[in-house]
Design a protein around this motif. Structure first.
Motif, PDB file in Angstrom:
ATOM      1  N   ASP A 105     -32.670  76.266 -56.693  1.00 22.56           N
ATOM      2  CA  ASP A 105     -33.245  77.523 -56.212  1.00 22.56           C
ATOM      3  C   ASP A 105     -33.965  78.263 -57.342  1.00 22.56           C
ATOM      4  O   ASP A 105     -35.048  78.812 -57.144  1.00 22.56           O
ATOM      5  CB  ASP A 105     -32.171  78.419 -55.598  1.00 22.56           C
ATOM      6  CG  ASP A 105     -31.669  77.929 -54.251  1.00 22.56           C
ATOM      7  OD1 ASP A 105     -32.292  77.011 -53.657  1.00 22.56           O
ATOM      8  OD2 ASP A 105     -30.633  78.458 -53.794  1.00 22.56           O
ATOM      9  N   THR A 108     -37.199  76.442 -58.067  1.00 24.92           N
ATOM     10  CA  THR A 108     -38.179  76.700 -57.009  1.00 24.92           C
ATOM     11  C   THR A 108     -38.764  78.095 -57.132  1.00 24.92           C
ATOM     12  O   THR A 108     -39.974  78.296 -56.990  1.00 24.92           O
ATOM     13  CB  THR A 108     -37.523  76.505 -55.620  1.00 24.92           C
ATOM     14  OG1 THR A 108     -37.055  75.163 -55.532  1.00 24.92           O
ATOM     15  CG2 THR A 108     -38.504  76.781 -54.495  1.00 24.92           C
ATOM     16  N   SER A 109     -37.919  79.071 -57.413  1.00 31.54           N
ATOM     17  CA  SER A 109     -38.377  80.449 -57.574  1.00 31.54           C
ATOM     18  C   SER A 109     -39.351  80.572 -58.745  1.00 31.54           C
ATOM     19  O   SER A 109     -40.414  81.199 -58.624  1.00 31.54           O
ATOM     20  CB  SER A 109     -37.172  81.362 -57.787  1.00 31.54           C
ATOM     21  OG  SER A 109     -37.590  82.674 -58.046  1.00 31.54           O
ATOM     22  N   GLU A 111     -41.124  78.179 -60.107  1.00 29.86           N
ATOM     23  CA  GLU A 111     -42.340  77.433 -59.773  1.00 29.86           C
ATOM     24  C   GLU A 111     -43.254  78.248 -58.852  1.00 29.86           C
ATOM     25  O   GLU A 111     -44.461  78.338 -59.089  1.00 29.86           O
ATOM     26  CB  GLU A 111     -41.948  76.123 -59.103  1.00 29.86           C
ATOM     27  CG  GLU A 111     -43.107  75.216 -58.778  1.00 29.86           C
ATOM     28  CD  GLU A 111     -42.623  73.907 -58.175  1.00 29.86           C
ATOM     29  OE1 GLU A 111     -43.144  73.545 -57.098  1.00 29.86           O
ATOM     30  OE2 GLU A 111     -41.744  73.259 -58.766  1.00 29.86           O
ATOM     31  N   ARG A 112     -42.682  78.839 -57.829  1.00 38.06           N
ATOM     32  CA  ARG A 112     -43.488  79.650 -56.898  1.00 38.06           C
ATOM     33  C   ARG A 112     -44.150  80.815 -57.616  1.00 38.06           C
ATOM     34  O   ARG A 112     -45.323  81.112 -57.402  1.00 38.06           O
ATOM     35  CB  ARG A 112     -42.623  80.162 -55.756  1.00 38.06           C
ATOM     36  CG  ARG A 112     -42.341  79.117 -54.721  1.00 38.06           C
ATOM     37  CD  ARG A 112     -41.684  79.724 -53.489  1.00 38.06           C
ATOM     38  NE  ARG A 112     -41.385  78.664 -52.554  1.00 38.06           N
ATOM     39  CZ  ARG A 112     -40.228  78.518 -51.935  1.00 38.06           C
ATOM     40  NH1 ARG A 112     -39.257  79.387 -52.143  1.00 38.06           N
ATOM     41  NH2 ARG A 112     -40.045  77.524 -51.105  1.00 38.06           N
ATOM     42  N   ARG A 113     -43.368  81.496 -58.450  1.00 42.74           N
ATOM     43  CA  ARG A 113     -43.906  82.648 -59.167  1.00 42.74           C
ATOM     44  C   ARG A 113     -45.013  82.224 -60.138  1.00 42.74           C
ATOM     45  O   ARG A 113     -46.070  82.852 -60.205  1.00 42.74           O
ATOM     46  CB  ARG A 113     -42.778  83.383 -59.900  1.00 42.74           C
ATOM     47  CG  ARG A 113     -43.186  84.743 -60.418  1.00 42.74           C
ATOM     48  CD  ARG A 113     -42.027  85.573 -60.942  1.00 42.74           C
ATOM     49  NE  ARG A 113     -41.390  84.993 -62.110  1.00 42.74           N
ATOM     50  CZ  ARG A 113     -40.186  84.398 -62.100  1.00 42.74           C
ATOM     51  NH1 ARG A 113     -39.503  84.300 -60.996  1.00 42.74           N
ATOM     52  NH2 ARG A 113     -39.671  83.897 -63.204  1.00 42.74           N
ATOM     53  N   SER A 116     -48.206  81.016 -58.102  1.00 40.69           N
ATOM     54  CA  SER A 116     -48.685  81.845 -56.997  1.00 40.69           C
ATOM     55  C   SER A 116     -50.157  82.222 -57.090  1.00 40.69           C
ATOM     56  O   SER A 116     -50.806  82.406 -56.065  1.00 40.69           O
ATOM     57  CB  SER A 116     -47.830  83.105 -56.866  1.00 40.69           C
ATOM     58  OG  SER A 116     -48.003  83.935 -57.999  1.00 40.69           O
ATOM     59  N   SER A 120     -53.730  76.128 -53.955  1.00 42.80           N
ATOM     60  CA  SER A 120     -52.653  75.215 -53.541  1.00 42.80           C
ATOM     61  C   SER A 120     -52.888  73.792 -54.039  1.00 42.80           C
ATOM     62  O   SER A 120     -51.937  73.053 -54.285  1.00 42.80           O
ATOM     63  CB  SER A 120     -52.491  75.234 -52.031  1.00 42.80           C
ATOM     64  OG  SER A 120     -53.696  74.857 -51.405  1.00 42.80           O
ATOM     65  N   ALA A 123     -51.185  72.509 -57.727  1.00 43.75           N
ATOM     66  CA  ALA A 123     -49.850  71.916 -57.871  1.00 43.75           C
ATOM     67  C   ALA A 123     -49.907  70.424 -57.582  1.00 43.75           C
ATOM     68  O   ALA A 123     -49.288  69.628 -58.293  1.00 43.75           O
ATOM     69  CB  ALA A 123     -48.852  72.604 -56.956  1.00 43.75           C
TER      70      ALA A 123
END
Length: 138
Positions: A105, A108-109, A111-113, A116, A120, A123
């Motif tokens: 988790d 993932t957090s 990576e998303r941040r 962002s 797309s 990645a």
């Protein structure tokens, strides 16, 4: 021009520092976090020592110490392989599954941040570059 691998090494260092800070209460080293996360993505949270070593990019001699520490903390168990007595299967315990879920988790957090603001496709392109580097180093 700075070699891409140097940038990757810096990003890895910063990422590991972030993860160990965010997950400080788990009191796990970056290598232990890596092992738990990799084991968690195996079917049923279990894999052989050689599978984990390959997935985590860790030599067997180094992995032994990591596995010893995780086993002492009741985060994984060693079990005999069902068909090959020479092979050891590593399996996450319930506590190990909980810790590994937190690690994934947090990854993932982050990576998303971090991604962002990128398109797309960036990645996906980066994943191709990482695979090429992994294949080239093998």
């Amino acid at each position: 021009m700075v070699p891409l691998l140097l940038d990757l090494q810096r990003a890895t260092h910063v990422t590991l520092h972030h993860l160990t800070t965010v997950l400080a209460d788990l009191r796990l080293s970056p290598s232990e976090l890596n092992a738990l996360a990799n084991l968690a993505v195996f079917p049923d949270g279990a894999g052989t020592v050689s599978e984990l070593g390959a997935a985590a990019g860790v030599r067997p001699t180094t992995l032994t110490g990591i596995v010893d520490r995780l086993e002492q903390r009741d985060l994984l168990t060693r079990e005999p392989h069902a068909r090959d007595r020479r092979t050891v299967v590593l399996r996450l315990t319930p506590a190990g599954t909980t810790a590994a879920t937190r690690v994934l988790d947090a990854m993932t957090s982050l990576e998303r941040r971090a991604l962002s603001s990128l398109p797309s496709s960036a990645a996906a392109d980066f994943a191709v570059v990482l695979q090429a580097l992994s294949d080239g180093a093998a």
